[in-house]
Motif scaffolding. Structure first.
Motif, PDB file in Angstrom:
ATOM      1  N   ARG A   1      29.453 -89.010  50.361  1.00 41.76           N
ATOM      2  CA  ARG A   1      28.508 -88.924  51.462  1.00 41.76           C
ATOM      3  C   ARG A   1      28.936 -87.851  52.461  1.00 41.76           C
ATOM      4  O   ARG A   1      30.116 -87.515  52.557  1.00 41.76           O
ATOM      5  N   LEU A   2      27.968 -87.331  53.173  1.00 44.71           N
ATOM      6  CA  LEU A   2      28.189 -86.429  54.299  1.00 44.71           C
ATOM      7  C   LEU A   2      27.426 -86.987  55.491  1.00 44.71           C
ATOM      8  O   LEU A   2      26.279 -87.431  55.354  1.00 44.71           O
ATOM      9  N   GLU A   3      28.060 -86.941  56.657  1.00 49.36           N
ATOM     10  CA  GLU A   3      27.408 -87.354  57.896  1.00 49.36           C
ATOM     11  C   GLU A   3      27.690 -86.312  58.968  1.00 49.36           C
ATOM     12  O   GLU A   3      28.747 -85.663  58.951  1.00 49.36           O
ATOM     13  N   LEU A   4      26.747 -86.144  59.881  1.00 46.70           N
ATOM     14  CA  LEU A   4      26.942 -85.311  61.062  1.00 46.70           C
ATOM     15  C   LEU A   4      26.951 -86.212  62.288  1.00 46.70           C
ATOM     16  O   LEU A   4      26.120 -87.123  62.397  1.00 46.70           O
ATOM     17  N   ALA A   5      27.887 -85.951  63.202  1.00 48.60           N
ATOM     18  CA  ALA A   5      27.973 -86.703  64.445  1.00 48.60           C
ATOM     19  C   ALA A   5      28.032 -85.731  65.613  1.00 48.60           C
ATOM     20  O   ALA A   5      28.541 -84.617  65.480  1.00 48.60           O
ATOM     21  N   ASP A   6      27.511 -86.163  66.759  1.00 49.39           N
ATOM     22  CA  ASP A   6      27.579 -85.324  67.946  1.00 49.39           C
ATOM     23  C   ASP A   6      28.925 -85.508  68.637  1.00 49.39           C
ATOM     24  O   ASP A   6      29.736 -86.339  68.217  1.00 49.39           O
ATOM     25  N   PRO A   7      29.233 -84.743  69.700  1.00 42.19           N
ATOM     26  CA  PRO A   7      30.542 -84.848  70.358  1.00 42.19           C
ATOM     27  C   PRO A   7      30.853 -86.238  70.883  1.00 42.19           C
ATOM     28  O   PRO A   7      32.022 -86.605  71.037  1.00 42.19           O
ATOM     29  N   GLY A   8      29.827 -87.052  71.150  1.00 44.42           N
ATOM     30  CA  GLY A   8      30.058 -88.405  71.627  1.00 44.42           C
ATOM     31  C   GLY A   8      30.325 -89.396  70.519  1.00 44.42           C
ATOM     32  O   GLY A   8      30.551 -90.573  70.792  1.00 44.42           O
ATOM     33  N   GLY A   9      30.272 -88.946  69.261  1.00 45.40           N
ATOM     34  CA  GLY A   9      30.540 -89.830  68.139  1.00 45.40           C
ATOM     35  C   GLY A   9      29.310 -90.451  67.531  1.00 45.40           C
ATOM     36  O   GLY A   9      29.415 -91.178  66.534  1.00 45.40           O
ATOM     37  N   GLU A  10      28.120 -90.181  68.087  1.00 45.42           N
ATOM     38  CA  GLU A  10      26.902 -90.780  67.535  1.00 45.42           C
ATOM     39  C   GLU A  10      26.517 -90.068  66.245  1.00 45.42           C
ATOM     40  O   GLU A  10      26.450 -88.833  66.183  1.00 45.42           O
ATOM     41  N   ARG A  11      26.240 -90.847  65.194  1.00 52.22           N
ATOM     42  CA  ARG A  11      25.853 -90.281  63.904  1.00 52.22           C
ATOM     43  C   ARG A  11      24.423 -89.739  63.993  1.00 52.22           C
ATOM     44  O   ARG A  11      23.505 -90.449  64.400  1.00 52.22           O
ATOM     45  N   LEU A  12      24.257 -88.484  63.604  1.00 46.40           N
ATOM     46  CA  LEU A  12      22.961 -87.825  63.695  1.00 46.40           C
ATOM     47  C   LEU A  12      22.205 -87.876  62.379  1.00 46.40           C
ATOM     48  O   LEU A  12      20.981 -87.993  62.363  1.00 46.40           O
ATOM     49  N   LEU A  13      22.897 -87.753  61.262  1.00 46.12           N
ATOM     50  CA  LEU A  13      22.230 -87.775  59.964  1.00 46.12           C
ATOM     51  C   LEU A  13      23.236 -88.166  58.894  1.00 46.12           C
ATOM     52  O   LEU A  13      24.452 -88.117  59.101  1.00 46.12           O
ATOM     53  N   GLY A  14      22.707 -88.551  57.745  1.00 46.88           N
ATOM     54  CA  GLY A  14      23.541 -88.884  56.609  1.00 46.88           C
ATOM     55  C   GLY A  14      22.917 -88.368  55.330  1.00 46.88           C
ATOM     56  O   GLY A  14      21.687 -88.263  55.207  1.00 46.88           O
ATOM     57  N   PHE A  15      23.747 -88.027  54.359  1.00 49.81           N
ATOM     58  CA  PHE A  15      23.290 -87.527  53.068  1.00 49.81           C
ATOM     59  C   PHE A  15      24.251 -88.039  52.004  1.00 49.81           C
ATOM     60  O   PHE A  15      25.457 -87.818  52.091  1.00 49.81           O
ATOM     61  N   SER A  16      23.732 -88.759  51.015  1.00 52.52           N
ATOM     62  CA  SER A  16      24.561 -89.339  49.953  1.00 52.52           C
ATOM     63  C   SER A  16      24.318 -88.607  48.647  1.00 52.52           C
ATOM     64  O   SER A  16      23.188 -88.202  48.331  1.00 52.52           O
ATOM     65  N   ILE A  17      25.386 -88.457  47.875  1.00 50.87           N
ATOM     66  CA  ILE A  17      25.323 -87.855  46.541  1.00 50.87           C
ATOM     67  C   ILE A  17      25.535 -88.976  45.537  1.00 50.87           C
ATOM     68  O   ILE A  17      26.597 -89.602  45.494  1.00 50.87           O
ATOM     69  N   THR A  18      24.525 -89.249  44.735  1.00 51.41           N
ATOM     70  CA  THR A  18      24.573 -90.392  43.814  1.00 51.41           C
ATOM     71  C   THR A  18      24.623 -89.986  42.342  1.00 51.41           C
ATOM     72  O   THR A  18      24.709 -90.853  41.480  1.00 51.41           O
ATOM     73  N   ASP A  19      24.552 -88.678  42.057  1.00 49.91           N
ATOM     74  CA  ASP A  19      24.465 -88.248  40.657  1.00 49.91           C
ATOM     75  C   ASP A  19      25.708 -87.491  40.196  1.00 49.91           C
ATOM     76  O   ASP A  19      25.646 -86.707  39.244  1.00 49.91           O
ATOM     77  N   ALA A  20      26.854 -87.710  40.863  1.00 47.00           N
ATOM     78  CA  ALA A  20      28.077 -87.007  40.467  1.00 47.00           C
ATOM     79  C   ALA A  20      28.568 -87.525  39.119  1.00 47.00           C
ATOM     80  O   ALA A  20      28.619 -88.744  38.887  1.00 47.00           O
ATOM     81  N   GLU A  21      28.963 -86.597  38.243  1.00 44.48           N
ATOM     82  CA  GLU A  21      29.486 -86.974  36.925  1.00 44.48           C
ATOM     83  C   GLU A  21      30.760 -86.186  36.630  1.00 44.48           C
ATOM     84  O   GLU A  21      31.827 -86.539  37.082  1.00 44.48           O
ATOM     85  N   SER A  22      30.628 -85.085  35.896  1.00 46.25           N
ATOM     86  CA  SER A  22      31.806 -84.327  35.478  1.00 46.25           C
ATOM     87  C   SER A  22      32.171 -83.207  36.438  1.00 46.25           C
ATOM     88  O   SER A  22      33.162 -82.502  36.224  1.00 46.25           O
ATOM     89  N   GLU A  23      31.405 -83.025  37.506  1.00 48.88           N
ATOM     90  CA  GLU A  23      31.644 -81.910  38.421  1.00 48.88           C
ATOM     91  C   GLU A  23      33.000 -82.062  39.122  1.00 48.88           C
ATOM     92  O   GLU A  23      33.361 -83.145  39.567  1.00 48.88           O
ATOM     93  N   SER A  24      33.726 -80.956  39.232  1.00 46.33           N
ATOM     94  CA  SER A  24      35.024 -80.976  39.922  1.00 46.33           C
ATOM     95  C   SER A  24      34.961 -80.295  41.285  1.00 46.33           C
ATOM     96  O   SER A  24      35.921 -80.339  42.039  1.00 46.33           O
TER      97      SER A  24
END
Length: 680
Positions: A121-144
């Motif tokens: 997963r990737l998340e972005l947070a502002d300087p106050g620590g509040e999470r602004l967005l999230g993005f999950s990767i669910t199809d990882a297999e053999s990628e390095s």
């Protein structure tokens, strides 16, 4: 967000509690591992409008973690309740004008597949620590290698694009798209007898007079497949024929400081004059005031150290000033926080209030609450608590109420004195600082923190529930659901995290507790299950992973019999004969303790042969199974009696755990063939 989507950061900021534009963001990359030992390295690439780096200095990773202009800071890795996360702080106001894209990537050692990890997963947070967005990767297999996303300019506005593009060829196969040539990490690592430090030095000398600080795996950037088919997409162009110097994928070797010069003192009764003397400290208030002032003073004078301690709380890279005994109005009675930290960057001020405790004294909820209210009212960004305790996710040290009606959000963060000492050790013993005077200041600070009178020794008390729980285990009266057992489990987790900090500071590598947590599992549920297990069998268990060590260290504290057991499992070689394996293992352990217990692991149901090293030295063949079962590996373990008291006295439980882990590391792990174990 979904793969390929993009969003403007200003739009995210307007919907957050802080409002306004986002000039700085924290990027959080996270993952978990079913086996508990999965890991990855994060990196950032700064790209021009042509889709290439200007030079190798635009590539940031663990050997080059911070930009000189403060635009990029890799804050390092930390354990969470669901695995591991890495944080990157980006100051978008400091990004050079010629840079159009900041590519955020991660890679795995020796091209291990990301499919072995969960919850990418990737998340972005502002300087106050509040999470602004999230993005999950669910199809990882053999990628390095994986490009998680990118932050890019469009019409004078910063935007984020979710990419989620993986590469089977690893970083070496895609970094050339951006003007960087690197050597294959697997080839470099597997070369027998390869001196990575010498190779790096030779490569730099051959390339020219300008030294290249980067000798580790680079970050990646998206190829054509990763960019969405829109007007905003920027295609990566192939590397120029004459690429910059090749970057080594091996981690940079670091030489520890040389031994101290002989003292000029006539005898041991002569004590070296210390910049921060601690011998006269007797009272708690004196310790607290002195420790806070000493720490804040060094933070302001050593930029690398001050930035390291504050970056995780959203502080920008800039000029820092620190203050003590500041009086701030609050109702009828003004409040005096132990310290104030202010950082100036591009005309903006970042401010944090500091509340500290020493000598094991607990933080007071009402004090922290007052400072949170003052910070919110005055527009300060953070309140930082500092004590011997170690913070845990999902278990706050002090309960604080947040007034949801206030638009300005204040981040509440915690530092343990053990973490302060860890960061000082990493800088002066392994990573280096800007000038010798700064190194000397850090050495004096470290000496002060380690003095018996400073009160800054980190977590040193298992808590009031320790004695009743041990008595309940002895009497067999401790029942599942007892809240005191959960408190002991939390103290145990704090102790293990501190052990990791101490080992990491000594070795200069990442040392993390192994998290065997299911996806979405709540921390309180997990700790309750561990507490019920403690009630049932009287054991506390943990694992820690030392980077590049041949295996994890398992720690088991059996409270019924008062024994500590440290162990590790190493896999059997893929080639050769079993008799050669056991002979070679016994030879490697020639300097190990004679009471080291070795057990052969087999794929059969029955337990394999076992014995102490003392008895196996003349007859290594005794480790071979009599029924010719296939050997899968070996378990090495040491046992010792553990302390009974809850504190950190010589006879204390905490001291005995520290000693057991150190004895196992220095007596066993250092003798094993790490490269062969990794290949196996």
């Amino acid at each position: 967000m979904v793969k390929g989507a993009n969003v403007g950061l200003s739009a995210l900021s307007e919907s957050s509690e802080n409002g306004g534009s986002v000039d700085a963001v924290t990027v959080i990359l996270g993952w978990s591992s079913p086996s508990g030992d999965g890991d990855a390295d994060v990196s950032v690439l700064l790209l021009t409008g042509e889709g290439k780096v200007r030079d190798n200095a635009d590539f940031f990773f663990y050997n080059n973690p911070t930009a000189a202009d403060g635009s990029v800071q890799l804050l390092g890795q930390s354990p969470t309740e669901v695995g591991t996360e890495d944080r990157i702080q980006l100051d978008l106001t400091a990004v050079p004008d010629g840079i159009e894209r900041l590519v955020i990537a991660a890679s795995r050692h020796q091209r291990a597949p990301f499919g072995q990890l969960d919850n990418l997963r990737l998340e972005l947070a502002d300087p106050g620590g509040e999470r602004l967005l999230g993005f999950s990767i669910t199809d990882a297999e053999s990628e390095s290698g994986f490009v998680f996303g990118e932050i890019y300019r469009r019409n004078q506005e910063w935007k984020f694009r979710a990419i989620g593009q993986g590469y089977d060829t690893g970083l070496a196969g895609l970094a050339t798209d951006f003007g960087i040539e690197i050597e294959d990490d697997a080839a470099t690592e597997e070369a027998p007898g390869h001196d990575l430090a010498a190779d790096t030095d030779a490569g730099a000398e051959a390339a020219g007079a300008q030294a290249d600080p980067m000798t580790g795996p680079p970050g990646t950037a998206p190829g054509a497949e990763a960019a969405p088919a829109s007007a905003e997409a920027t295609e990566a162009t192939p590397a120029a024929a004459a690429a910059p110097k090749r970057l080594r994928t091996a981690r940079k070797k670091v030489t520890l400081p040389k031994a101290a010069k002989p003292s000029l003192a006539e005898n041991d009764a002569w004590h070296t004059a210390r910049l921060f003397p601690a011998t006269a400290l007797n009272r708690d208030r004196e310790r607290e005031v002195r420790a806070t002032s000493v720490l804040l003073s060094v933070m302001a004078q050593v930029p690398e150290f001050g930035r390291r301690l504050t970056a995780a709380f959203g502080a920008p890279a800039g000029r820092m000033e620190t203050f003590t005994e500041v009086s701030l109005p609050h109702g009828e009675t003004p409040k005096r926080p132990d310290g104030v930290i202010r950082v100036e960057r591009a005309g903006r001020l970042w401010t944090a209030l500091v509340e500290s405790k020493t000598n094991g004294n607990p933080l007071k909820a009402e004090q922290v609450q007052d400072y949170m209210d003052i910070a919110a009212r005055r527009g300060y960004e953070a309140v930082i608590t500092l004590s011997n305790d170690v913070a845990l996710d999902g278990s706050p040290l002090v309960p604080v109420k947040i007034d949801g009606r206030r638009k300005h959000k204040v981040l509440l963060g915690h530092l343990s004195w053990a973490e302060v000492a860890y960061q000082a050790k990493m800088l002066i013993r392994h990573e280096g600082v800007g000038n010798p005077a700064h190194a000397w200041l850090l050495q004096e600070l470290l000496h002060y923190l380690q003095h018996d009178n400073s009160g800054c020794h980190g977590f040193q008390n298992m808590g009031p529930a320790w004695v009743p729980v041990r008595k309940g285990i002895d009497d067999e009266t401790l029942a599942a659901g007892d809240e005191r057992a959960t408190q002991v489990v939390e103290s145990w987790e704090r102790l293990i995290r501190q052990v990791c900090l101490q080992l990491g500071g000594e070795l200069g590598v990442k040392v993390l507790p192994v998290q065997r947590t299911g996806r979405g599992e709540d921390a309180r549920v997990r700790r309750t299950a561990l507490a019920d297990r403690l009630c049932a069998d009287g054991r506390l268990d943990a694992e820690i992973r030392i980077e590049d060590a041949p295996g994890t260290i398992a720690i088991a504290a059996d409270l019924r019999v008062g024994k500590l057991r440290t162990s590790t499992e190493i896999p059997a070689p893929e080639q050769g004969y079993p008799l050669s394996w056991v002979k070679r293992l016994v030879r490697q352990l020639a300097e190990a303790p004679a009471d080291l217990h070795i057990e052969t692991l087999t794929d059969g149901a029955a337990a394999g042969p076992r014995g102490t090293l003392e008895k196996l030295r003349p007859e290594p063949g005794d480790l071979l199974p009599k029924d010719s079962a296939r050997i899968t590996g070996f378990r090495l373990s040491l046992s010792k009696s553990m302390g009974s008291t809850r504190g950190n006295a010589e006879s204390g439980f905490i001291r005995s755990v520290d000693a057991a882990v150190e004895r196992f590391r220095t007596g066993v792990l250092v003798h094993l063939d790490q490269r062969a174990a990794r290949r196996a």
